[in-house]
Design a protein around this motif. Sequence first.
Motif, mmCIF file in Angstrom:
data_model
loop_
_atom_site.group_PDB
_atom_site.id
_atom_site.type_symbol
_atom_site.label_atom_id
_atom_site.label_comp_id
_atom_site.label_asym_id
_atom_site.label_seq_id
_atom_site.Cartn_x
_atom_site.Cartn_y
_atom_site.Cartn_z
ATOM 1 N N ASP A 64 -0.994 -7.407 -6.606
ATOM 2 C CA ASP A 64 -2.348 -7.558 -7.280
ATOM 3 C C ASP A 64 -2.341 -9.139 -7.192
ATOM 4 O O ASP A 64 -3.477 -9.644 -6.981
ATOM 5 C CB ASP A 64 -2.164 -7.298 -8.591
ATOM 6 C CG ASP A 64 -2.528 -5.859 -8.845
ATOM 7 O OD1 ASP A 64 -3.313 -5.197 -8.030
ATOM 8 O OD2 ASP A 64 -2.142 -5.157 -9.791
ATOM 9 N N TYR A 65 -1.209 -10.040 -7.350
ATOM 10 C CA TYR A 65 -1.347 -11.533 -7.427
ATOM 11 C C TYR A 65 -1.808 -11.860 -5.881
ATOM 12 O O TYR A 65 -2.540 -12.999 -5.653
ATOM 13 C CB TYR A 65 -0.004 -12.303 -7.803
ATOM 14 C CG TYR A 65 -0.065 -12.089 -9.211
ATOM 15 C CD1 TYR A 65 -1.106 -13.010 -10.011
ATOM 16 C CD2 TYR A 65 0.844 -11.259 -10.111
ATOM 17 C CE1 TYR A 65 -0.940 -13.020 -11.440
ATOM 18 C CE2 TYR A 65 0.854 -11.402 -11.349
ATOM 19 C CZ TYR A 65 0.022 -12.258 -12.111
ATOM 20 O OH TYR A 65 0.115 -12.267 -13.448
ATOM 21 N N THR A 66 -1.089 -11.201 -4.749
ATOM 22 C CA THR A 66 -1.560 -11.466 -3.611
ATOM 23 C C THR A 66 -3.111 -11.139 -3.145
ATOM 24 O O THR A 66 -3.573 -12.133 -2.564
ATOM 25 C CB THR A 66 -0.490 -10.783 -2.544
ATOM 26 O OG1 THR A 66 0.688 -11.043 -2.641
ATOM 27 C CG2 THR A 66 -1.008 -11.097 -1.239
ATOM 28 N N VAL A 67 -3.506 -10.152 -3.548
ATOM 29 C CA VAL A 67 -5.014 -9.894 -3.318
ATOM 30 C C VAL A 67 -5.681 -11.036 -4.025
ATOM 31 O O VAL A 67 -6.843 -11.508 -3.595
ATOM 32 C CB VAL A 67 -5.325 -8.451 -3.849
ATOM 33 C CG1 VAL A 67 -6.939 -8.292 -3.860
ATOM 34 C CG2 VAL A 67 -4.654 -7.318 -2.981
ATOM 35 N N ASN A 68 -5.324 -11.365 -5.304
ATOM 36 C CA ASN A 68 -6.102 -12.290 -5.925
ATOM 37 C C ASN A 68 -6.343 -13.521 -5.392
ATOM 38 O O ASN A 68 -7.138 -14.444 -5.162
ATOM 39 C CB ASN A 68 -5.598 -12.367 -7.585
ATOM 40 C CG ASN A 68 -6.494 -13.384 -8.117
ATOM 41 O OD1 ASN A 68 -7.549 -13.193 -8.732
ATOM 42 N ND2 ASN A 68 -5.758 -14.632 -8.587
ATOM 43 N N GLY A 69 -4.973 -13.972 -4.913
ATOM 44 C CA GLY A 69 -4.741 -15.208 -4.214
ATOM 45 C C GLY A 69 -5.725 -15.303 -2.790
ATOM 46 O O GLY A 69 -6.409 -16.222 -2.621
ATOM 47 N N PRO A 75 -6.305 2.152 -4.843
ATOM 48 C CA PRO A 75 -4.817 1.683 -5.022
ATOM 49 C C PRO A 75 -4.104 1.520 -3.991
ATOM 50 O O PRO A 75 -4.464 2.366 -2.953
ATOM 51 C CB PRO A 75 -4.273 3.191 -5.849
ATOM 52 C CG PRO A 75 -5.370 4.132 -5.496
ATOM 53 C CD PRO A 75 -6.706 3.329 -5.323
ATOM 54 N N ILE A 76 -3.282 0.432 -3.685
ATOM 55 C CA ILE A 76 -2.505 0.168 -2.528
ATOM 56 C C ILE A 76 -1.017 -0.142 -3.067
ATOM 57 O O ILE A 76 -0.999 -1.344 -3.471
ATOM 58 C CB ILE A 76 -3.183 -0.979 -1.768
ATOM 59 C CG1 ILE A 76 -4.571 -0.579 -1.153
ATOM 60 C CG2 ILE A 76 -2.362 -1.395 -0.431
ATOM 61 C CD1 ILE A 76 -5.146 -1.649 -0.269
ATOM 62 N N GLY A 77 -0.233 0.601 -2.614
ATOM 63 C CA GLY A 77 1.200 0.443 -3.021
ATOM 64 C C GLY A 77 1.536 -0.254 -4.357
ATOM 65 O O GLY A 77 2.403 -1.095 -4.512
ATOM 66 N N GLY A 78 0.912 0.254 -5.287
ATOM 67 C CA GLY A 78 1.078 0.020 -6.789
ATOM 68 C C GLY A 78 0.110 -0.883 -7.181
ATOM 69 O O GLY A 78 -0.081 -1.294 -8.537
ATOM 70 N N GLY A 79 -0.550 -1.568 -6.243
ATOM 71 C CA GLY A 79 -1.705 -2.580 -6.341
ATOM 72 C C GLY A 79 -3.006 -1.928 -6.323
ATOM 73 O O GLY A 79 -3.051 -0.583 -6.244
ATOM 74 N N SER A 80 -3.975 -2.606 -6.436
ATOM 75 C CA SER A 80 -5.495 -2.203 -6.241
ATOM 76 C C SER A 80 -6.325 -3.269 -5.631
ATOM 77 O O SER A 80 -6.139 -4.586 -5.935
ATOM 78 C CB SER A 80 -5.920 -1.431 -7.302
ATOM 79 O OG SER A 80 -6.052 -2.509 -8.396
#
Length: 607
Positions: free
Chosen positions: A6-11, A131-136
């Motif tokens: 999630d933090y990676t996607v946000n970044g 959902p992707i690997g626990g994130g979204s």
Amino acid sequence: MGSFLDYTVNGLVIGDVYALLAVGLALIFGVANLVNFAHGSVYTIGAYVGWAAITYLHTPFPVTLAIVALACAALGALIERLALRPLQGRARIAPLLATIGLSFVLDQLVQLVCSPNPRAVPAELPDWRIPIGGGSIGPMDLLIAFVSLTSAGLLYGFLRFTKLGYAVRATAQDREAARQMGVNVDAVNSAVFAIASALGGISGLLVGMYYNHIDPGMSFQATLKGVVAVVIGGIGNVPGAIVGSLILGLTESYGIALFGTTYRNLFAFALLILFLVLLPNGLFGGRKVIDPEPLTGSFIAPSRALKLPASLVAALTVGACALPFFAASSYLLQVLTNAWLAALVALSLTLVSGTAGQMSFGQAALMAIGAYASALLATDYGVSPLLSVPVAGLAAALIGTALVFPAFRLRGHYIAIATLAIGEIVGLVILNWESFTHGALGVTGIPPLSAFGYEVTSARAVYWLCLALLVAFALLQMRLINSHIGRTLKALRDDEVAARSHGVEISRYKAIAFGFAGFGAGVSGAISAHLFSYLNNQTFDSQLSLLAVTMAILGGMGNILGAILGAVVLVGLPEAFRFAAEYRILIYGVVLLLLVRFRPQGLLGTV
């Protein structure tokens, strides 16, 4: 793992938004050799134009995007034509200062037209997550990625396959050679500003939709983030700006995950300083040498400075000292007291920028260091202000010089960017070092000024104290400028390479200038803290640094009496027109624009 994704996607999403902003800055720098400090203002206007289109016209997203792009492109072309093109052939500092003045004007106009209240930018998108690997990943994430990638692709095609794109690339490589080969450089500049502004406006709209929040104060931070991304990738390098934006977005996102939201900007500016010191040309800037031309060295008056007779200066000083005996109201004394404190800051800047040729946008940080040093000594340790104020000045001189010392080898735009970033870092450290600075709560109950058991609280006493400090500092600075140290500082300003070839130890003399200036600004901040009785991390912000620049230019760069006059005019006149208080920043911006355009030597001339 889900949180990490999630933090990676946000970044990456935030990095995509920064990329639109940074690419525009890179294009402008590549063609015009200019860091456009008004770019963040265009970004804000784009956000408000998009908000107005969605709110009042109920336009679908593609139409809103087109409206924002066209409006901001027209604004960018107008900025280039009316504000910057007349400054061609002037010193390099002139257009830089003009963009600062423009940012004042545009930001204030947005606030006057739309009010200071924040607005919500609705995004009518479906409410689902993949959902992707626990994130979204949500629809807004995909939309921002699509717009950013599409914009990058269109820009690449424009630069690579169109005739105007060829002209832009040729102008960026060698402006004069392109002109000699028949390229209409003015048309290229106008096109680049239009494209960059369109990208900046789209970036503002996407940020508003992503956070569902916009406000008139968002422009300054946006400009800084764009500059950070550009420096990381390499100033003037478009692919580098994109990579730098993604690195910045990921750094901020991971920093928030580890330390919290208040550290977000601290990581960004720390990254900027790291690159400026270790890799000033960025990741893709090549191994070229930093432009040896100083930013302020050629900003010298075309005419001689106006020299006032010593008898007139003495008479004015005596008159200022005697004024409290004739002033019917303490309000006038309070206004002039503020002017004397502002003049101390203007004097510190005119020494660094006017005499030594080092453009500094961080004087407010020196005030903050001095203010917090004196306030904490007085409140937490019971030190008398008689001792805490001079100690605060020394603290500002030592800490400020130590902070900027790694940037002493930088030149031109780089030193201006570095001092601006250092100023932001000081404010963020104050905010986050809660155990020492009291954090966001600030310092309360700061005791009033006192000496030998007597409190200095009356308007007359405070007025005389500040005036005496100003006169003493002005005399010391005059002595310094007229000494061999002052002559050496002027040599650094005019030609640092020649000064070094004559055996001048560059860093030593820069440290003297910054240290002396830091003491004056620190004392001003310390006295202000005792007069305010309350202090927090926003008391001395970067806008105050830019105001100090305006004061120094209004009076005349390097001119001691000019700095005092500039402070009195810019602090005193707005008080005389208090009914127009909401237009104060607008007035400052207009004054700076007019000075740069018509009177760059200031009222009394540069020295």
